[in-house]
Design a protein around this motif. Structure first.
Motif, PDB file in Angstrom:
ATOM      1  N   GLY A 135       5.968  -1.684  -0.139  1.00  0.00           N
ATOM      2  CA  GLY A 135       5.418  -0.845  -1.204  1.00  0.00           C
ATOM      3  C   GLY A 135       4.340   0.069  -0.664  1.00  0.00           C
ATOM      4  O   GLY A 135       4.260   0.339   0.548  1.00  0.00           O
ATOM      5  N   GLU A 136       3.483   0.517  -1.572  1.00  0.00           N
ATOM      6  CA  GLU A 136       2.509   1.549  -1.220  1.00  0.00           C
ATOM      7  C   GLU A 136       1.178   0.926  -0.765  1.00  0.00           C
ATOM      8  O   GLU A 136       0.841   0.946   0.407  1.00  0.00           O
ATOM      9  CB  GLU A 136       2.322   2.429  -2.459  1.00  0.00           C
ATOM     10  CG  GLU A 136       1.346   3.545  -2.306  1.00  0.00           C
ATOM     11  CD  GLU A 136       1.317   4.438  -3.554  1.00  0.00           C
ATOM     12  OE1 GLU A 136       2.381   4.741  -4.128  1.00  0.00           O
ATOM     13  OE2 GLU A 136       0.210   4.822  -3.957  1.00  0.00           O
ATOM     14  N   ALA A 137       0.458   0.357  -1.703  1.00  0.00           N
ATOM     15  CA  ALA A 137      -0.863  -0.202  -1.394  1.00  0.00           C
ATOM     16  C   ALA A 137      -1.242  -1.145  -2.525  1.00  0.00           C
ATOM     17  O   ALA A 137      -0.745  -1.001  -3.643  1.00  0.00           O
ATOM     18  CB  ALA A 137      -1.893   0.920  -1.289  1.00  0.00           C
ATOM     19  N   PRO A 138      -2.121  -2.099  -2.233  1.00  0.00           N
ATOM     20  CA  PRO A 138      -2.536  -3.024  -3.297  1.00  0.00           C
ATOM     21  C   PRO A 138      -3.222  -2.281  -4.442  1.00  0.00           C
ATOM     22  O   PRO A 138      -3.908  -1.292  -4.218  1.00  0.00           O
ATOM     23  CB  PRO A 138      -3.544  -3.943  -2.587  1.00  0.00           C
ATOM     24  CG  PRO A 138      -3.325  -3.732  -1.126  1.00  0.00           C
ATOM     25  CD  PRO A 138      -2.778  -2.365  -0.949  1.00  0.00           C
ATOM     26  N   GLY A 139      -3.027  -2.795  -5.650  1.00  0.00           N
ATOM     27  CA  GLY A 139      -3.789  -2.322  -6.804  1.00  0.00           C
ATOM     28  C   GLY A 139      -4.921  -3.314  -7.074  1.00  0.00           C
ATOM     29  O   GLY A 139      -5.221  -4.175  -6.236  1.00  0.00           O
ATOM     30  N   GLU A 142      -3.853  -7.093  -7.007  1.00  0.00           N
ATOM     31  CA  GLU A 142      -3.508  -7.522  -5.651  1.00  0.00           C
ATOM     32  C   GLU A 142      -4.772  -7.664  -4.805  1.00  0.00           C
ATOM     33  O   GLU A 142      -4.916  -8.601  -4.019  1.00  0.00           O
ATOM     34  CB  GLU A 142      -2.559  -6.499  -4.997  1.00  0.00           C
ATOM     35  CG  GLU A 142      -1.168  -6.468  -5.602  1.00  0.00           C
ATOM     36  CD  GLU A 142      -1.075  -5.743  -6.933  1.00  0.00           C
ATOM     37  OE1 GLU A 142      -2.009  -4.971  -7.261  1.00  0.00           O
ATOM     38  OE2 GLU A 142      -0.068  -5.924  -7.649  1.00  0.00           O
ATOM     39  N   PRO A 148       0.399  -9.208  -2.451  1.00  0.00           N
ATOM     40  CA  PRO A 148       1.012  -7.961  -2.909  1.00  0.00           C
ATOM     41  C   PRO A 148       1.850  -8.158  -4.172  1.00  0.00           C
ATOM     42  O   PRO A 148       2.419  -9.231  -4.396  1.00  0.00           O
ATOM     43  CB  PRO A 148       1.904  -7.547  -1.737  1.00  0.00           C
ATOM     44  CG  PRO A 148       2.240  -8.817  -1.044  1.00  0.00           C
ATOM     45  CD  PRO A 148       1.046  -9.732  -1.238  1.00  0.00           C
ATOM     46  N   PHE A 149       1.917  -7.126  -4.964  1.00  0.00           N
ATOM     47  CA  PHE A 149       2.821  -7.058  -6.125  1.00  0.00           C
ATOM     48  C   PHE A 149       2.678  -8.265  -7.066  1.00  0.00           C
ATOM     49  O   PHE A 149       3.661  -8.926  -7.381  1.00  0.00           O
ATOM     50  CB  PHE A 149       4.277  -6.894  -5.653  1.00  0.00           C
ATOM     51  CG  PHE A 149       4.576  -5.484  -5.206  1.00  0.00           C
ATOM     52  CD1 PHE A 149       4.858  -4.483  -6.137  1.00  0.00           C
ATOM     53  CD2 PHE A 149       4.559  -5.142  -3.869  1.00  0.00           C
ATOM     54  CE1 PHE A 149       5.115  -3.178  -5.733  1.00  0.00           C
ATOM     55  CE2 PHE A 149       4.810  -3.838  -3.451  1.00  0.00           C
ATOM     56  CZ  PHE A 149       5.093  -2.862  -4.393  1.00  0.00           C
ATOM     57  N   SER A 153       3.376  -4.110 -12.175  1.00  0.00           N
ATOM     58  CA  SER A 153       4.542  -3.509 -11.498  1.00  0.00           C
ATOM     59  C   SER A 153       5.249  -4.557 -10.627  1.00  0.00           C
ATOM     60  O   SER A 153       6.478  -4.547 -10.508  1.00  0.00           O
ATOM     61  CB  SER A 153       4.163  -2.258 -10.704  1.00  0.00           C
ATOM     62  OG  SER A 153       3.251  -2.563  -9.713  1.00  0.00           O
ATOM     63  N   ASN A 176       3.041  -4.034   2.047  1.00  0.00           N
ATOM     64  CA  ASN A 176       2.726  -2.649   1.681  1.00  0.00           C
ATOM     65  C   ASN A 176       2.480  -1.800   2.915  1.00  0.00           C
ATOM     66  O   ASN A 176       2.159  -2.323   3.980  1.00  0.00           O
ATOM     67  CB  ASN A 176       1.439  -2.619   0.835  1.00  0.00           C
ATOM     68  CG  ASN A 176       1.677  -3.026  -0.601  1.00  0.00           C
ATOM     69  OD1 ASN A 176       2.533  -2.461  -1.275  1.00  0.00           O
ATOM     70  ND2 ASN A 176       0.939  -4.018  -1.062  1.00  0.00           N
ATOM     71  N   HIS A 255       9.577   3.348  -7.088  1.00  0.00           N
ATOM     72  CA  HIS A 255       8.514   2.338  -7.157  1.00  0.00           C
ATOM     73  C   HIS A 255       8.470   1.768  -8.581  1.00  0.00           C
ATOM     74  O   HIS A 255       8.605   2.508  -9.554  1.00  0.00           O
ATOM     75  CB  HIS A 255       7.174   2.997  -6.812  1.00  0.00           C
ATOM     76  CG  HIS A 255       6.087   2.015  -6.555  1.00  0.00           C
ATOM     77  ND1 HIS A 255       5.471   1.315  -7.571  1.00  0.00           N
ATOM     78  CD2 HIS A 255       5.519   1.588  -5.395  1.00  0.00           C
ATOM     79  CE1 HIS A 255       4.554   0.507  -7.036  1.00  0.00           C
ATOM     80  NE2 HIS A 255       4.567   0.658  -5.725  1.00  0.00           N
TER      81      HIS A 255
HETATM   82  N1  URA Z   1       1.897  -1.338  -5.932  1.00  0.00           N
HETATM   83  C1  URA Z   1       2.173  -1.413  -4.625  1.00  0.00           C
HETATM   84  O1  URA Z   1       2.707  -0.480  -4.032  1.00  0.00           O
HETATM   85  N2  URA Z   1       1.858  -2.520  -3.984  1.00  0.00           N
HETATM   86  C2  URA Z   1       1.313  -3.570  -4.575  1.00  0.00           C
HETATM   87  O2  URA Z   1       1.055  -4.565  -3.902  1.00  0.00           O
HETATM   88  C3  URA Z   1       1.039  -3.465  -5.954  1.00  0.00           C
HETATM   89  C4  URA Z   1       1.336  -2.349  -6.611  1.00  0.00           C
END
Ligand code: URA
Length: 285
Positions: A135-139, A142, A148-149, A153, A176, A255
């Motif tokens: 994925g992209e990056a922690p929110g 997370e 992660p995730f 989402s 991520n 995503h």
């Molecule tokens: N969106 C992401 O891309 N990664 C995460 O870990 C959480 C949300």
């Protein structure tokens, strides 16, 4: 409270409200940090013992954060990689297991994202499953939990994957592009992506997935080094080049956070999942 203290408190509250209106959702330092200035001492690159290094010790950075065989780390000017990118690549190459990689990423202090994040978010699921989602990056969730995730989402993603028989407890691994939350959930910059890319490529090399799934434009563009948007990249298998390893087939898809905002796009995501299911069935998972 005196009248003056009351006025000061009211002014402070108004200033705080203004910050919230502007979208600030993190308490940072009392004094601002000039992130445009170099903050670190010149990086100390891990030394390979002369003539006796392991294979990973004999890898050095190439442009774009990749690795190449070399007698020693080339100068930044030679590769086009910045000193911090070289430091990241050297640390990543040193790691010979997933726990060692996690530890190397925690030690790497070349990104201001580390200062504002609460936790390093490394990965979740079954590393040996052969299937790795990126994925992209922690929110915020997370970042708080260090996994992660796990927010809304992530929950949608888990439900979608369950519908094709996949669960993170049994048969997939997830990470991520960035291991730290960008403040306010802003989109990662290209410089941040390039800085952490050597760690991610080493992560792939160590987990050895047979298939990758790239969730969203940041992951797809970052790993495919493509300028095309996710709507053009999705729904197709690509190849991700992994230094010193065979390239990995990678399916780009939307995503889950985008799907939450754009429910009409779930149809495309579903057709991507069917492509994944078909390939896993053909190639035995
Ligand atoms: N969106 C992401 O891309 N990664 C995460 O870990 C959480 C949300």
């Amino acid at each position: 409270m005196t009248e003056m203290a009351q006025a000061e408190a009211a002014a402070l509250l108004a200033a705080l409200r203004l910050q919230l209106d502007w979208g600030a959702d993190e308490a940072l330092e009392a004094a601002p940090i000039d992130r445009t200035q170099p903050r670190l001492a010149p990086p100390t690159l891990p030394e390979a013992p002369a003539g006796s290094g392991s294979q990973s010790r004999r890898l050095a950075t190439a442009p774009g954060g990749g690795l190449r065989r070399a007698g020693g780390p080339p100068a930044a000017a030679e590769t086009g990689a910045t000193p911090l990118q070289q430091q990241a690549a050297a640390l990543a190459a040193e790691a010979d297991s997933l726990p060692a990689l996690r530890e190397a990423m925690a030690r790497f202090d070349g990104s201001p994202l580390r200062e504002t994040a609460t936790n390093l978010v490394f990965a979740d699921g079954v590393a040996e499953s052969g299937l790795m989602f990126i994925g992209e990056a922690p929110g915020a969730d997370e970042d708080r939990l260090g996994r992660p995730f796990v927010g809304v989402s992530g929950q949608l993603l888990d439900r979608m994957l369950a519908s094709i028989g996949l669960s993170r407890e049994r048969n997939f691994y997830i990470t991520n592009i960035l291991p730290f939350r960008p403040p306010g959930n802003r989109t990662p910059t290209d410089a941040e992506i390039l800085l952490f890319l050597p760690f991610l490529l080493r992560h792939i090399a160590l987990a050895r997935p047979r298939h990758l799934v790239l969730l969203g434009g940041v992951a797809a563009k970052g790993l495919l080094r493509s300028k095309e948007g996710i709507t053009r990249l999705r729904g197709r298998w690509h190849q991700v080049a992994v230094p010193e390893e065979a390239a990995r087939p990678a399916l780009a898809t939307l995503h889950p956070a985008y799907l939450l905002r754009t429910p009409g796009a779930k149809r495309d995501a579903w057709s991507d999942l069917l492509l994944l299911r078909q390939r896993l069935a053909e190639e035995g998972g």
